[in-house]
Design an enzyme around this catalytic site. Structure first.
Site, mmCIF file in Angstrom:
data_model
loop_
_atom_site.group_PDB
_atom_site.id
_atom_site.type_symbol
_atom_site.label_atom_id
_atom_site.label_comp_id
_atom_site.label_asym_id
_atom_site.label_seq_id
_atom_site.Cartn_x
_atom_site.Cartn_y
_atom_site.Cartn_z
ATOM 1 N N ASP A 1 0.813 -1.207 0.000
ATOM 2 C CA ASP A 1 0.000 0.000 0.000
ATOM 3 C C ASP A 1 0.851 1.264 0.000
ATOM 4 O O ASP A 1 1.975 1.275 0.495
ATOM 5 C CB ASP A 1 -0.929 0.017 1.217
ATOM 6 C CG ASP A 1 -1.981 -1.070 1.156
ATOM 7 O OD1 ASP A 1 -2.425 -1.405 0.049
ATOM 8 O OD2 ASP A 1 -2.350 -1.575 2.224
ATOM 9 N N ARG A 2 0.268 2.318 -0.512
ATOM 10 C CA ARG A 2 0.958 3.603 -0.616
ATOM 11 C C ARG A 2 1.465 4.095 0.736
ATOM 12 O O ARG A 2 2.536 4.687 0.838
ATOM 13 C CB ARG A 2 -0.007 4.614 -1.244
ATOM 14 C CG ARG A 2 0.636 5.892 -1.647
ATOM 15 C CD ARG A 2 -0.348 6.731 -2.421
ATOM 16 N NE ARG A 2 -0.412 8.033 -1.775
ATOM 17 C CZ ARG A 2 -1.415 8.866 -1.866
ATOM 18 N NH1 ARG A 2 -2.469 8.552 -2.561
ATOM 19 N NH2 ARG A 2 -1.365 10.017 -1.269
#
Length: 180
Positions: A45-46
């Site tokens: 995930d970012r």
């Protein structure tokens, strides 16, 4: 011979080479890795950091990313509060999430690891301590580690994937990569 790249993905970088869905460009893998014909094996995930594998071998990519192969993934997780033995036991037994129970995890409390600073820093609450866990899972649901720690009452503040199978992040600075 397959090429495998170990990349230390910084916070706020997408686990893909392009960003077509945003009106303002966001950082992607192409800002860090200029190697043709390699693709991420799985995602990160970012708002997570750490080890992302890239390869030019589609079979290897599937084997790493597909949960049916149960490749262990180890995370260093900074959580809000100090998980007690009951919280750790719940993680070890598998916790119930909205999409069903998780497989059992390996988890232990650890001392504050010597890591690079995160930019931006995590939010700190003066009235609530934080602590670190080493957590290993063998599946890879969306935001799974964050959801697991929240389910036992300890929201994740910082998440760093340290290891996938036998590959590790050791000695790779954020935003850097090396061949495996």
């Amino acid at each position: 011979m397959s090429r495998v790249i170990l990349f230390n993905k910084p916070y706020d970088v997408l686990s893909q080479f392009t960003d077509r869905n945003s009106p303002s460009p966001r950082a992607t893998l192409s800002d860090y890795v200029q190697v043709p014909h390699v693709y991420p094996a799985g995602r990160l995930d970012r708002d997570s950091e750490g080890l992302l594998l890239l390869t030019d071998d589609g079979r290897l990519q599937a084997r790493i990313a597909d949960p049916k192969f149960k490749a262990p993934k180890t995370y260093l997780v900074q959580v809000e509060g100090i998980p007690d033995d009951n919280a750790l036991a719940a993680l070890r037994g598998g916790v119930s999430l909205k999409d069903g129970p998780t497989r059992p995890a390996e988890v232990e409390r650890i001392d504050d690891p010597a890591l690079w600073p995160r930019d931006p820093p995590i939010r700190v609450r003066l009235s609530i301590p934080d602590s670190w866990l080493r957590l290993t899972i063998r599946e890879g649901r969306n935001r799974q580690v964050r959801r697991m720690t929240a389910a036992v009452g300890h929201p994740t503040l910082r998440l760093i994937r340290w290891r996938i199978a036998d590959w590790t992040l050791a000695d790779i600075a954020p935003g850097r990569w090396r061949d495996a």
